[in-house]
Design an enzyme around this catalytic site. Structure first.
Site, PDB file in Angstrom:
ATOM      1  N   GLY A  54     -47.983  62.998  37.172  1.00 26.74           N
ATOM      2  CA  GLY A  54     -49.374  62.627  37.398  1.00 26.74           C
ATOM      3  C   GLY A  54     -49.904  63.044  38.753  1.00 26.74           C
ATOM      4  O   GLY A  54     -49.172  63.554  39.606  1.00 26.74           O
ATOM      5  N   GLN A  55     -51.210  62.843  38.923  1.00 30.00           N
ATOM      6  CA  GLN A  55     -51.898  63.145  40.180  1.00 30.00           C
ATOM      7  C   GLN A  55     -52.703  61.914  40.598  1.00 30.00           C
ATOM      8  O   GLN A  55     -53.300  61.253  39.750  1.00 30.00           O
ATOM      9  CB  GLN A  55     -52.817  64.358  39.982  1.00 30.00           C
ATOM     10  N   VAL A  56     -52.690  61.607  41.897  1.00 28.08           N
ATOM     11  CA  VAL A  56     -53.254  60.346  42.386  1.00 28.08           C
ATOM     12  C   VAL A  56     -54.544  60.600  43.167  1.00 28.08           C
ATOM     13  O   VAL A  56     -54.600  61.511  44.010  1.00 28.08           O
ATOM     14  CB  VAL A  56     -52.229  59.604  43.267  1.00 28.08           C
ATOM     15  N   SER A  85     -44.777  65.193  39.527  1.00 27.95           N
ATOM     16  CA  SER A  85     -44.466  66.040  38.374  1.00 27.95           C
ATOM     17  C   SER A  85     -45.196  65.605  37.112  1.00 27.95           C
ATOM     18  O   SER A  85     -45.501  66.421  36.253  1.00 27.95           O
ATOM     19  CB  SER A  85     -42.961  66.043  38.126  1.00 27.95           C
ATOM     20  N   ASP A  91     -36.682  51.309  41.734  1.00 26.05           N
ATOM     21  CA  ASP A  91     -36.777  52.382  42.732  1.00 26.05           C
ATOM     22  C   ASP A  91     -37.449  51.863  44.010  1.00 26.05           C
ATOM     23  O   ASP A  91     -38.502  52.369  44.423  1.00 26.05           O
ATOM     24  CB  ASP A  91     -37.575  53.549  42.139  1.00 26.05           C
ATOM     25  N   ALA A 137     -52.069  62.381  46.252  1.00 28.96           N
ATOM     26  CA  ALA A 137     -50.686  62.827  46.056  1.00 28.96           C
ATOM     27  C   ALA A 137     -50.598  63.522  44.710  1.00 28.96           C
ATOM     28  O   ALA A 137     -51.437  63.314  43.824  1.00 28.96           O
ATOM     29  CB  ALA A 137     -49.718  61.646  46.109  1.00 28.96           C
ATOM     30  N   ALA A 138     -49.568  64.374  44.575  1.00 34.50           N
ATOM     31  CA  ALA A 138     -49.324  65.075  43.310  1.00 34.50           C
ATOM     32  C   ALA A 138     -47.840  64.973  42.974  1.00 34.50           C
ATOM     33  O   ALA A 138     -46.997  65.276  43.815  1.00 34.50           O
ATOM     34  CB  ALA A 138     -49.753  66.534  43.403  1.00 34.50           C
TER      35      ALA A 138
END
Length: 554
Positions: free
Chosen positions: A138-140, A136, A289, A133-134
């Site tokens: 970080g990137q996973v 705003s 959240d 996943a990407a």
């Protein structure tokens, strides 16, 4: 050092010009939409299905999305603040998504190795170089440690911290200028909101805070088999990298898939509600959240939470408010609910208390004859907060996060078990808080603190009084007067000064013109004197009519 300052100033100018360009572009579109030509084109295109006419809230959302991740996150916070933004704008702002394109894999892998201080092959037996996943910030990625654990990694985007801090600096600068130019909007406190947002997003940029949150929730639920908190591997984590246990399950927004897997949706709803209420009313620290994307359901109806970057913390006063409000709601006692709201706002005496109680009473009348199980708890709390906002009372920011979490929980429970109501589930927790609040031990402690305060007052009173009398005798006592609204005071003084100056000038003209007419010989000033007399008389007449017929502004 000077070169660094010059470079930072250059970056500020570049980013400021980008913001100005985006704002100018969308502002021009908005102005054109409200012009005659824009309205004519809108009427012309009204019947054409493929041509969408953007509204003002939609343009605001598009502007925020184009401005970047900092403004998107700020817009998401505003979407939950009815005291700041009207309903029609909040509905549109809730559509904001932190969408982002993945950044370069080689860059990401290099950053991961730098943060772990080791090559990827030394730490991982398997590593998927395709991003999971990407977002705003970080990137996973996912992989498997050499010790065998399946994990996910979140690596921070390069230079994102500097970009966000630069945006926050510019936002604060604009907000201060705006607040100074429009002091009548001080009640909104936009500068305070940006300061609060700054603290939140700076914490979100530091993954050690998220790791700490995970460990704290793990301690809270270590003895609860119905809740799973993923493990965090602090050995490999840092400020810009976090490595966590990979959680695989079914999302709670797919009830049929849960039933097909042999799971009990009603029990899942109960477990999820108990988990969140335990966070809120027992620990005062909760996942802020809890949407379906951050929750997975595991075998055995176990509820697993992920993504702990956004959390809420409640003060004892906030928890007492929620408990009293819940009990008042269950009893349909609008007076108790009103008192709870006023205590939350720090108001012992409120001049509009009766009007506010009446509005909340009318609000509760909609549930007359309706069973408790069908009453909307989170929705009613939101409406009560709207009433409070209407009277311009200050509400702690954590309450807005709490309402959002409760509303998400109610929706989550309603999807899985439509017959489950949040109110009966929350009541035992609320009663427990009230029981602790009025327990003999707590009351005795409060009584002891009060008596200690009185004893200190009695003991120190003679010395304090002697000191006051001595300073009074010596003429050393000074009294500073602080005005609550400096801007209002300055405006009043200026207005009074202008009126005095205007009166003196007009009277001077009037008296001077009479003297000029009276002593016309031998100077020949009669004509000029008559002219001034007419002008001064008209000004005096105009002012008299204004005082008589134009009401004074409050």
């Amino acid at each position: 050092m000077h070169i660094v300052n010059i470079y930072i100033s250059y970056l500020k100018m570049v980013r400021a010009s980008q913001i100005v360009w985006v704002l100018a572009k969308h502002s021009f579109s908005e102005l054109f939409a409200h012009s005659r030509l824009g309205k004519r084109r809108r009427r012309k295109n009204k019947g054409e299905v493929h041509k969408h006419v953007y509204t003002t809230p939609e343009r605001l959302r598009m502007t925020i999305e184009e401005l970047g991740p900092t403004f998107v996150k700020f817009g998401q916070i505003l979407a939950d603040r009815p005291d700041m933004v009207s309903e029609r704008f909040r509905v549109e702002l809730k559509k904001l998504q932190s969408r982002a394109e993945p950044f370069d894999n080689n860059t990401a892998l290099g950053l991961i190795e730098k943060e772990m201080n080791a090559p990827i092959d030394e730490v991982f037996a398997e590593f998927d170089t395709t991003p999971l996943a990407a977002a705003s910030i970080g990137q996973v990625y996912q992989g498997r440690l050499r010790s065998g654990e399946e994990v996910v990694l979140k690596i921070q985007r390069p230079f994102i911290e500097n970009k966000i801090k630069l945006d926050i600096y510019l936002m604060k600068f604009i907000a201060r200028k705006f607040a100074k130019s429009y002091p009548e909007l001080a009640a909104i406190n936009i500068v305070g909101l940006i300061d609060e947002f700054s603290e939140t997003i700076v914490k979100e940029l530091d993954y050690t805070f998220e790791a700490s949150n995970i460990l704290r929730f793990a301690m809270m639920f270590k003895d609860d088999p119905t809740v799973h908190i993923p493990a965090v591997y602090t050995k490999y984590s840092s400020k810009k990298l976090i490595v966590m246990e990979k959680v695989e399950g079914i999302t709670p927004d797919t009830p049929q898939a849960l039933r097909d897997a042999g799971l009990d949706t009603h029990q899942i709803a109960v477990n999820g509600a108990n988990a969140l209420l335990t966070m809120i009313l027992r620990h005062g620290f909760f996942h802020a959240d809890p949407h379906p994307g951050n929750i997975f359901i595991l075998p055995g109806n176990v509820v697993a939470f992920i993504d702990f970057g956004m959390v809420g913390a409640l003060t004892p006063r906030d928890m007492n408010f929620l408990a009293d409000f819940a009990i008042g709601f269950a009893r349909r006692d609008s007076d108790l609910m009103s008192r709870a709201l006023l205590v939350l706002c720090g108001k012992k005496f409120f001049e509009h208390e009766e009007e506010m109680k009446f509005e909340i009473h009318q609000l509760m009348m909609q549930y007359a004859g309706i069973p408790l199980e069908l009453m909307n708890f989170a929705g009613t709390m939101q409406k009560c907060v709207d009433v409070i906002v209407k009277y311009q009372l200050q509400i702690p920011s954590g309450i807005f996060m709490l309402i959002k979490a409760l509303a998400t929980l109610e929706k989550f429970a309603g999807t899985l078990a439509p017959d489950l109501s949040l109110t009966p589930v929350i009541l035992p927790y609320a009663k427990e808080v009230v029981k602790v609040k009025y327990s003999p031990r707590k009351v005795a402690a409060q009584l002891y603190d009060t008596l200690t305060g009185y004893m200190n007052f009695i003991r120190n009173f003679p010395n304090d009084m002697s000191e006051i009398l001595y300073k009074l005798k010596e003429g050393k006592i000074k009294h500073d007067i602080h005005l609550a609204d400096d801007d209002l005071f300055v405006r009043t003084v200026r207005q009074a000064s202008r009126r005095v100056a205007y009166t003196l000038i007009v009277l001077g003209m009037f008296v001077g013109s009479i003297l000029m007419i009276a002593f016309e010989q031998p100077y020949g000033t009669s004509r000029y004197g008559h002219f001034l007399l007419v002008v001064a008389s008209l000004l005096i007449l105009f002012q008299l009519l204004k005082w008589l017929f134009v009401p004074e502004k409050k």
